[in-house]
Design a protein around this motif. Sequence first.
Motif, PDB file in Angstrom:
ATOM      1  N   LYS A  82      24.771  47.007  36.597  1.00 23.23           N
ATOM      2  CA  LYS A  82      25.171  45.621  36.804  1.00 23.23           C
ATOM      3  C   LYS A  82      23.982  44.702  36.524  1.00 23.23           C
ATOM      4  CE  LYS A  82      28.935  46.473  40.057  1.00 23.23           C
ATOM      5  NZ  LYS A  82      29.473  46.224  41.413  1.00 23.23           N
ATOM      6  N   THR A  83      24.176  43.813  35.570  1.00 14.80           N
ATOM      7  CA  THR A  83      23.115  42.906  35.152  1.00 14.80           C
ATOM      8  C   THR A  83      23.320  41.532  35.775  1.00 14.80           C
ATOM      9  OG1 THR A  83      24.419  42.497  33.151  1.00 14.80           O
ATOM     10  CG2 THR A  83      22.668  44.136  32.996  1.00 14.80           C
ATOM     11  N   ALA A  84      22.343  40.639  35.569  1.00 14.88           N
ATOM     12  CA  ALA A  84      22.399  39.304  36.177  1.00 14.88           C
ATOM     13  C   ALA A  84      23.652  38.556  35.737  1.00 14.88           C
ATOM     14  CB  ALA A  84      21.149  38.515  35.795  1.00 14.88           C
ATOM     15  N   LEU A  85      24.299  37.867  36.682  1.00 15.15           N
ATOM     16  CA  LEU A  85      25.521  37.121  36.387  1.00 15.15           C
ATOM     17  C   LEU A  85      25.238  35.785  35.701  1.00 15.15           C
ATOM     18  CD1 LEU A  85      27.315  37.790  39.793  1.00 15.15           C
ATOM     19  CD2 LEU A  85      27.945  38.776  37.578  1.00 15.15           C
ATOM     20  N   ASN A  86      24.111  35.177  35.996  1.00 13.86           N
ATOM     21  CA  ASN A  86      23.711  33.903  35.376  1.00 13.86           C
ATOM     22  C   ASN A  86      24.854  32.878  35.366  1.00 13.86           C
ATOM     23  OD1 ASN A  86      21.136  34.975  34.754  1.00 13.86           O
ATOM     24  ND2 ASN A  86      21.966  35.947  32.916  1.00 13.86           N
ATOM     25  N   PRO A  87      25.403  32.519  36.527  1.00 14.43           N
ATOM     26  CA  PRO A  87      26.568  31.619  36.548  1.00 14.43           C
ATOM     27  C   PRO A  87      26.218  30.197  36.134  1.00 14.43           C
ATOM     28  CG  PRO A  87      25.782  32.008  38.775  1.00 14.43           C
ATOM     29  CD  PRO A  87      24.992  32.927  37.883  1.00 14.43           C
ATOM     30  N   ARG A  88      27.181  29.537  35.483  1.00 12.16           N
ATOM     31  CA  ARG A  88      27.101  28.119  35.139  1.00 12.16           C
ATOM     32  C   ARG A  88      28.266  27.412  35.809  1.00 12.16           C
ATOM     33  NH1 ARG A  88      24.808  32.153  31.733  1.00 12.16           N
ATOM     34  NH2 ARG A  88      23.874  31.243  29.842  1.00 12.16           N
ATOM     35  N   PHE A  89      28.011  26.285  36.445  1.00  7.41           N
ATOM     36  CA  PHE A  89      29.028  25.518  37.148  1.00  7.41           C
ATOM     37  C   PHE A  89      29.149  24.143  36.490  1.00  7.41           C
ATOM     38  CE2 PHE A  89      27.201  28.549  40.063  1.00  7.41           C
ATOM     39  CZ  PHE A  89      28.280  29.036  40.792  1.00  7.41           C
ATOM     40  N   PHE A 105      30.251  33.035  33.901  1.00  9.94           N
ATOM     41  CA  PHE A 105      29.144  33.927  34.226  1.00  9.94           C
ATOM     42  C   PHE A 105      29.224  35.162  33.333  1.00  9.94           C
ATOM     43  CE2 PHE A 105      32.461  35.269  37.253  1.00  9.94           C
ATOM     44  CZ  PHE A 105      32.476  36.639  37.049  1.00  9.94           C
ATOM     45  N   GLU A 106      28.150  35.922  33.271  1.00  9.43           N
ATOM     46  CA  GLU A 106      28.044  37.054  32.348  1.00  9.43           C
ATOM     47  C   GLU A 106      28.390  38.364  33.070  1.00  9.43           C
ATOM     48  OE1 GLU A 106      24.460  36.966  29.801  1.00  9.43           O
ATOM     49  OE2 GLU A 106      24.078  34.996  30.666  1.00  9.43           O
ATOM     50  N   SER A 107      29.505  38.975  32.677  1.00 10.88           N
ATOM     51  CA  SER A 107      29.855  40.288  33.231  1.00 10.88           C
ATOM     52  C   SER A 107      29.034  41.385  32.568  1.00 10.88           C
ATOM     53  CB  SER A 107      31.346  40.569  33.067  1.00 10.88           C
ATOM     54  OG  SER A 107      31.723  40.574  31.701  1.00 10.88           O
ATOM     55  N   LEU A 108      28.625  41.147  31.335  1.00 10.03           N
ATOM     56  CA  LEU A 108      27.673  41.941  30.565  1.00 10.03           C
ATOM     57  C   LEU A 108      26.727  40.944  29.904  1.00 10.03           C
ATOM     58  CD1 LEU A 108      30.207  44.352  28.834  1.00 10.03           C
ATOM     59  CD2 LEU A 108      28.480  45.073  30.486  1.00 10.03           C
ATOM     60  N   VAL A 166      38.629  31.135  46.334  1.00  7.08           N
ATOM     61  CA  VAL A 166      39.582  31.664  45.350  1.00  7.08           C
ATOM     62  C   VAL A 166      39.020  31.487  43.943  1.00  7.08           C
ATOM     63  CG1 VAL A 166      41.963  31.591  44.534  1.00  7.08           C
ATOM     64  CG2 VAL A 166      41.444  30.931  46.897  1.00  7.08           C
ATOM     65  N   PHE A 167      39.174  32.527  43.131  1.00  9.02           N
ATOM     66  CA  PHE A 167      38.721  32.434  41.738  1.00  9.02           C
ATOM     67  C   PHE A 167      39.849  32.838  40.808  1.00  9.02           C
ATOM     68  CE2 PHE A 167      36.147  33.825  37.983  1.00  9.02           C
ATOM     69  CZ  PHE A 167      35.495  32.621  37.757  1.00  9.02           C
ATOM     70  N   THR A 168      40.228  31.920  39.910  1.00 14.88           N
ATOM     71  CA  THR A 168      41.188  32.223  38.855  1.00 14.88           C
ATOM     72  C   THR A 168      40.402  32.378  37.563  1.00 14.88           C
ATOM     73  OG1 THR A 168      41.561  29.896  38.263  1.00 14.88           O
ATOM     74  CG2 THR A 168      42.927  30.810  40.019  1.00 14.88           C
ATOM     75  N   TYR A 169      40.756  33.384  36.745  1.00 11.12           N
ATOM     76  CA  TYR A 169      39.926  33.647  35.573  1.00 11.12           C
ATOM     77  C   TYR A 169      40.771  34.108  34.390  1.00 11.12           C
ATOM     78  CZ  TYR A 169      40.036  38.366  37.740  1.00 11.12           C
ATOM     79  OH  TYR A 169      40.415  39.542  38.338  1.00 11.12           O
ATOM     80  N   ASP A 170      40.239  33.802  33.202  1.00 16.84           N
ATOM     81  CA  ASP A 170      40.955  34.081  31.963  1.00 16.84           C
ATOM     82  C   ASP A 170      41.015  35.570  31.670  1.00 16.84           C
ATOM     83  OD1 ASP A 170      41.442  31.382  31.089  1.00 16.84           O
ATOM     84  OD2 ASP A 170      39.326  31.233  30.527  1.00 16.84           O
ATOM     85  N   MET A 171      42.175  36.026  31.171  1.00 17.61           N
ATOM     86  CA  MET A 171      42.207  37.317  30.521  1.00 17.61           C
ATOM     87  C   MET A 171      41.320  37.243  29.283  1.00 17.61           C
ATOM     88  SD  MET A 171      46.122  38.767  30.709  1.00 17.61           S
ATOM     89  CE  MET A 171      46.841  37.566  29.595  1.00 17.61           C
ATOM     90  N   VAL A 172      40.775  38.371  28.879  1.00 13.56           N
ATOM     91  CA  VAL A 172      39.963  38.415  27.665  1.00 13.56           C
ATOM     92  C   VAL A 172      40.819  37.996  26.478  1.00 13.56           C
ATOM     93  CG1 VAL A 172      38.694  39.924  26.090  1.00 13.56           C
ATOM     94  CG2 VAL A 172      38.431  40.196  28.574  1.00 13.56           C
ATOM     95  N   ILE A 196      35.768  43.535  38.372  1.00 17.05           N
ATOM     96  CA  ILE A 196      34.740  44.085  39.260  1.00 17.05           C
ATOM     97  C   ILE A 196      33.595  43.086  39.420  1.00 17.05           C
ATOM     98  CG2 ILE A 196      32.960  45.882  39.450  1.00 17.05           C
ATOM     99  CD1 ILE A 196      35.009  47.798  38.110  1.00 17.05           C
ATOM    100  N   ARG A 197      33.205  42.463  38.305  1.00 17.61           N
ATOM    101  CA  ARG A 197      32.113  41.501  38.375  1.00 17.61           C
ATOM    102  C   ARG A 197      32.532  40.190  39.039  1.00 17.61           C
ATOM    103  NH1 ARG A 197      27.355  42.435  36.123  1.00 17.61           N
ATOM    104  NH2 ARG A 197      26.879  41.707  38.227  1.00 17.61           N
ATOM    105  N   VAL A 198      33.829  39.859  39.011  1.00 17.94           N
ATOM    106  CA  VAL A 198      34.299  38.692  39.768  1.00 17.94           C
ATOM    107  C   VAL A 198      34.069  38.923  41.258  1.00 17.94           C
ATOM    108  CG1 VAL A 198      36.326  37.353  40.458  1.00 17.94           C
ATOM    109  CG2 VAL A 198      35.961  37.893  38.046  1.00 17.94           C
ATOM    110  N   VAL A 199      34.348  40.135  41.740  1.00 18.14           N
ATOM    111  CA  VAL A 199      34.050  40.442  43.142  1.00 18.14           C
ATOM    112  C   VAL A 199      32.562  40.238  43.410  1.00 18.14           C
ATOM    113  CG1 VAL A 199      34.114  42.193  44.955  1.00 18.14           C
ATOM    114  CG2 VAL A 199      35.978  42.075  43.289  1.00 18.14           C
ATOM    115  N   ASP A 200      31.711  40.757  42.513  1.00 22.10           N
ATOM    116  CA  ASP A 200      30.263  40.575  42.680  1.00 22.10           C
ATOM    117  C   ASP A 200      29.908  39.091  42.756  1.00 22.10           C
ATOM    118  OD1 ASP A 200      29.954  43.332  42.457  1.00 22.10           O
ATOM    119  OD2 ASP A 200      29.464  43.269  40.324  1.00 22.10           O
ATOM    120  N   PHE A 201      30.514  38.298  41.866  1.00 25.38           N
ATOM    121  CA  PHE A 201      30.219  36.870  41.824  1.00 25.38           C
ATOM    122  C   PHE A 201      30.615  36.184  43.124  1.00 25.38           C
ATOM    123  CE2 PHE A 201      32.293  32.699  40.935  1.00 25.38           C
ATOM    124  CZ  PHE A 201      31.134  31.949  40.776  1.00 25.38           C
ATOM    125  N   LEU A 202      31.811  36.446  43.603  1.00 22.16           N
ATOM    126  CA  LEU A 202      32.285  35.776  44.813  1.00 22.16           C
ATOM    127  C   LEU A 202      31.463  36.162  46.036  1.00 22.16           C
ATOM    128  CD1 LEU A 202      36.134  35.950  44.194  1.00 22.16           C
ATOM    129  CD2 LEU A 202      34.675  33.918  44.095  1.00 22.16           C
TER     130      LEU A 202
END
Length: 331
Positions: A82-89, A105-108, A166-172, A196-202
């Motif tokens: 698991k690498t850094a998420l580097n989120p942007r808001f 944010f970056e899942s990879l 709550v987080f809603t997110y795009d399908m790839v 999996i990475r959304v859980v990490d982010f939240l």
Amino acid sequence: YTSVNALILYVFFIMASSTVTAQSDKPCLGLCNGHYFTEQQGADHVASLTNRLKTKRDWEQHGDSIRSHIRKGLELEDFPTKTALNPRFRNKKVLDGYTVESVAFESLPGFFVTGNLYRPAGEFRKKSLAVILEPHGHFPKEGDYGRFMKDVQHGAASMARMGALVFTYDMVGWGESQQVEHKFWKVQVLQTWNSIRVVDFLLTFPEADPDRIAVTGASGGGTQTFLLAAIDDRVKVSMPVVMVSAHFFGGCSCESGMPIHANGKTVYTNAEIACIVAPKPLLLISNGSDWTKNNPTVEYPFARHIYGLYKKENMVANAHFPPEGHDYGKN
């Protein structure tokens, strides 16, 4: 991203996970697509399992086999580092009792999850908010699309006002997630890793309660719901909507494009996968006009049997809406 960049990304993903995919001897490389069984075959399949799985140990051995096979089929036997998420808001809005803002944010490394974060208005103490993931499904209606669907927005806003993060997110390949096409041949593993990475982010938010993590989505979002719940033990509540079926396996590459359902000549249905969370709370939501129309008589009784092995029948329920269709509507 160009298709070449997408391929480089996937090569990185496979190298990081260090797995080998084993194909079954069934036709179509072990894939079970769409209406793989007839309705009667699906009903007979779970009825046979009900008769065979007599003890909690029987089920847990079966469930462990399914979980292991899903990870193998997704080429996730070993998770990547698991690498850094580097989120942007961006674009935070304060609305009636909640806030919403755009997030990437970056899942990879270099591969982005795009979504909207909904939060209750106000300040909250540490670990005080439930955490809810809301993946969307294949609803392509112009002007009412993906994570921006009215149903998704209403649901997420309502849950935020009730006290959830709550987080809603795009399908790839949908919405703002355009680095890889949705029909990419192994999109299923990318979407599962994103969840999996959304859980990490939240869980990076101090107010997020790691003991109250739920996931709910409709249609293809329902598939994402029960797959994440099956392989990520951090999920405490699973609520797949209009998707759990003993005869329908998902018609898109993001649902059945990798060999997660067939292990040699053994077939694992979505009804079984959904129950891997037992005895944690599970709510099946179904309607009268799609492949979930038999939930009250087929899939739900099977789930109650599994939960009964734990003496936890009160932890599983079915909300069935016979007059309604394939959606995540207000009801």
